[in-house]
Motif scaffolding. Structure first.
Motif, short mmCIF file in Angstrom:
data_model
loop_
_atom_site.label_atom_id
_atom_site.label_comp_id
_atom_site.label_asym_id
_atom_site.label_seq_id
_atom_site.Cartn_x
_atom_site.Cartn_y
_atom_site.Cartn_z
N GLN A 93 0.89 -1.17 0.00
CA GLN A 93 0.00 0.00 0.00
C GLN A 93 0.93 1.22 0.00
N CYS A 94 1.23 1.78 1.18
CA CYS A 94 2.20 2.89 1.17
C CYS A 94 3.59 2.37 0.88
N GLY A 95 3.84 1.11 1.20
CA GLY A 95 5.12 0.49 0.88
C GLY A 95 6.17 0.57 1.97
N TYR A 96 5.92 1.37 2.99
CA TYR A 96 7.00 1.65 3.94
C TYR A 96 7.55 0.40 4.62
N CYS A 97 6.69 -0.51 5.00
CA CYS A 97 7.13 -1.70 5.75
C CYS A 97 7.59 -2.83 4.86
N GLN A 98 7.43 -2.69 3.54
CA GLN A 98 7.48 -3.88 2.68
C GLN A 98 8.86 -4.49 2.50
N ARG A 130 1.00 -0.72 9.07
CA ARG A 130 -0.14 0.12 9.46
C ARG A 130 -1.17 0.23 8.34
N CYS A 131 -0.82 -0.25 7.14
CA CYS A 131 -1.79 -0.26 6.05
C CYS A 131 -2.58 -1.57 6.02
N GLY A 132 -2.21 -2.51 6.86
CA GLY A 132 -3.00 -3.75 6.96
C GLY A 132 -2.85 -4.68 5.77
S1 FES Z 1 2.28 -0.98 3.29
FE1 FES Z 1 2.07 0.82 4.48
S2 FES Z 1 2.93 0.32 6.40
FE2 FES Z 1 2.86 -1.57 5.31
#
Ligand code: FES
Ligand code: FES
Length: 158
Positions: A93-98, A130-132
């Motif tokens: 999603q936002c990609g931050y954790c990926q 956090r994007c689930g």
């Molecule tokens: S994709 Fe957004 S925090 Fe995991």
């Protein structure tokens, strides 16, 4: 001086041995694919491999990498089966954790090429999103695990 193997290449740095590996990767070596989240070993955003095992680079002093092998998301090369599955399953999603999610998944598959849903849930429980995206992450990992004859990348098998 700290020397270690990084994505298959030898690196040597003059750095305080207590410096977190994450800072060394991002600030000294310019590998920004590994992310800073909590800085306390709690979210998994900073996950890399140390001798093939998933570790939290924010809470690992670079001295622990001395003489060992570190693999970051850049070291997977972009065409790793998990990276292809991430695209196929439209995981980010936002990609931050990926990047941390993929590194944890790669370490899991290297040690257990055919995990079931519970194995995956346990192995990935330290990677927060956090994007689930948890269900998509699980589907992507299962899709790779289901591929007959799939073998882990050489660096992950160490
Ligand atoms: S994709 Fe957004 S925090 Fe995991
Ligand atoms: S930034 Fe390392 S675990 Fe959160």
């Amino acid at each position: 001086m700290v020397a270690f193997s990084l994505n298959g290449r030898n690196v040597e740095l003059k750095v305080d041995p207590a410096t977190p590996l994450l800072w060394v990767l991002r600030d000294h070596l310019g590998l920004t694919g590994t992310r800073f989240g909590c800085g306390m070993g709690l979210c998994g955003a900073c996950t890399v491999h140390l001798d093939g095992a998933a570790i939290r680079s924010c809470s690992t002093p670079v001295s622990q990498a001395a003489g060992r092998s570190v693999t970051t998301i850049e070291g997977l090369g972009g065409d790793h089966p998990l990276q292809r599955a991430w695209v196929e399953h439209n995981v980010p999603q936002c990609g931050y954790c990926q990047s941390g999610q993929i590194m944890s998944a790669a370490a899991l598959l290297a040690s257990n090429p055919q995990p079931d849903e519970e194995h995956i849930r346990q192995a990935m429980s330290g990677n927060l999103c956090r994007c689930g995206t948890y269900h998509k992450v699980q589907r992507a990992i299962l899709s790779v695990a289901a591929v007959e004859h799939w073998q882990p990348a050489a660096e992950d098998a160490s």
